[in-house]
Scaffold this motif. Structure first.
Motif, short mmCIF file in Angstrom:
data_model
loop_
_atom_site.label_atom_id
_atom_site.label_comp_id
_atom_site.label_asym_id
_atom_site.label_seq_id
_atom_site.Cartn_x
_atom_site.Cartn_y
_atom_site.Cartn_z
N LEU A 101 -4.29 -7.23 53.58
CA LEU A 101 -4.17 -6.91 55.00
C LEU A 101 -2.84 -7.41 55.57
CD1 LEU A 101 -5.59 -5.78 57.57
CD2 LEU A 101 -6.43 -8.10 57.97
N GLN A 120 -3.50 -4.64 62.94
CA GLN A 120 -4.55 -5.01 61.99
C GLN A 120 -5.60 -3.91 61.89
OE1 GLN A 120 -5.81 -8.87 63.43
NE2 GLN A 120 -4.56 -9.94 61.92
N ASN A 121 -5.94 -3.31 63.03
CA ASN A 121 -6.91 -2.20 63.01
C ASN A 121 -6.35 -1.01 62.24
OD1 ASN A 121 -8.80 -3.62 64.54
ND2 ASN A 121 -8.07 -2.81 66.48
N ILE A 124 -6.43 -1.71 58.51
CA ILE A 124 -7.77 -1.48 57.93
C ILE A 124 -7.99 0.01 57.70
CG2 ILE A 124 -10.25 -1.57 58.43
CD1 ILE A 124 -9.15 -4.23 57.53
N GLU A 125 -7.54 0.84 58.64
CA GLU A 125 -7.66 2.29 58.47
C GLU A 125 -6.88 2.76 57.24
OE1 GLU A 125 -6.29 4.18 62.01
OE2 GLU A 125 -7.90 3.36 63.28
N LEU A 127 -5.96 0.87 54.60
CA LEU A 127 -6.60 0.37 53.38
C LEU A 127 -7.84 1.18 53.06
CD1 LEU A 127 -6.15 -3.47 53.91
CD2 LEU A 127 -5.06 -2.08 52.14
N THR A 128 -8.54 1.64 54.08
CA THR A 128 -9.69 2.53 53.87
C THR A 128 -9.22 3.84 53.25
OG1 THR A 128 -10.86 1.55 55.75
CG2 THR A 128 -11.63 3.71 54.99
N LYS A 129 -8.10 4.37 53.75
CA LYS A 129 -7.54 5.63 53.24
C LYS A 129 -7.25 5.54 51.74
CE LYS A 129 -4.15 7.78 55.53
NZ LYS A 129 -4.42 9.23 55.68
N LYS A 133 -10.67 -0.92 51.54
CA LYS A 133 -11.14 -1.63 52.72
C LYS A 133 -11.81 -2.95 52.34
CE LYS A 133 -14.11 -1.19 56.81
NZ LYS A 133 -15.06 -0.31 57.54
N ASP A 134 -12.56 -2.93 51.25
CA ASP A 134 -13.30 -4.14 50.84
C ASP A 134 -12.41 -5.18 50.17
OD1 ASP A 134 -12.89 -2.43 48.64
OD2 ASP A 134 -14.64 -3.23 47.58
N ALA A 136 -9.41 -6.14 51.61
CA ALA A 136 -8.42 -6.48 52.64
C ALA A 136 -8.02 -7.95 52.62
CB ALA A 136 -8.95 -6.11 54.02
N ALA A 154 -0.22 1.83 51.24
CA ALA A 154 -0.68 1.57 52.61
C ALA A 154 0.39 0.85 53.42
CB ALA A 154 -1.97 0.75 52.58
#
Length: 249
Positions: A101, A120-121, A124-125, A127-129, A133-134, A136, A154
């Motif tokens: 992150l 940061q938000n 997270i988006e 890292l999800t892409k 996400k898990d 981070a 990312a």
């Protein structure tokens, strides 16, 4: 049209690495660069965001931002150029003491002075892409090579670049991890990112590229659609390279 490069040269001392490079990068298109080791591929990519400064040549952008490297380039123009592109390196280049992150938010918060919570938000988006996400809050040494490279993608996306540059993004990976990184890049292709990819993965280049450029000894030897360059090359040097890669006996 996004970027036009004319008359680009680059030398390291007496070694001339790039010789009269002329190319156009179209907006929303993928340009793949192939060629043998030492042909100048990585140097060309690094010149596109001034990690290496050319000796000569001009860059002309669609928004009328122009650079002439034959003259002294101001630092503000170099920074403006770098803000336009996100770079994904061969060896990840993550900060080892920062989490996934933190690696993704470093540029937007520290360099672009974005608001911490917003960035940061967004991180997270991103890292999800890329399917992480898990992961981070894990550090690079807790991640596989493929996961580290996906964090690198990312991170490059986080600065909201107009151009994505990939320098052999799978070359440092074990064979079983290559697919996960190429899959992420293919997803970006579907989103119409403007991309330049230095790669030795010829099948991947054929699948995602709008144009393929073959380099050798600092020159662009041949360029065109993948169906032509990879399947029916016109230049003898291109034919020799492809034969050696595809039939390495």
């Amino acid at each position: 049209m996004y970027l036009t490069v004319n008359g680009l040269t680059k030398s390291f001392g007496e070694l001339e690495v790039l010789k009269d490079i002329n190319l156009t990068i179209e907006k929303g298109k993928v340009l793949s660069i192939i060629g043998p080791s030492g042909s100048g591929k990585t140097t060309l990519l690094r010149c596109l965001n001034a990690l290496e400064q050319p000796n000569e040549g001009t860059f002309s952008f669609h928004d009328s931002f122009n650079l002439d490297f034959s003259n002294k380039i101001h630092k503000r123009d170099v920074l403006k150029l770098r803000r336009k592109s996100g770079m994904v390196f061969q060896s990840y280049n993550l900060f080892p003491h920062k989490t996934a992150l933190e690696n993704v938010t470093e540029g937007p918060i520290i360099v672009q002075r974005g608001k911490k919570e917003e960035e940061q938000n967004r991180a997270i988006e991103l890292l999800t892409k890329v399917g992480l996400k898990d992961k981070a809050n894990l550090y690079p040494n807790q991640l596989s090579g493929g996961q580290q490279q996906r964090v690198g993608i990312a991170r490059a996306l986080a600065i909201k670049p107009e151009l994505m540059l990939f320098d052999e993004p799978t070359s440092a990976l074990d064979p079983e991890l290559i697919g996960e990184v190429l899959s992420v890049i293919k997803d970006l292709v579907k989103e119409n990112w403007t991309m330049v990819v230095v790669t030795h993965e010829l099948q991947f280049a054929e699948q995602v590229s709008d144009e393929v450029l073959f380099m050798d000894e600092g020159y662009i030897v041949e360029q065109g659609p993948p169906s032509q360059v990879l399947k029916e090359p016109k230049e003898e040097r291109t034919k020799q390279f492809l034969k050696r890669i595809l039939n390495p006996a």
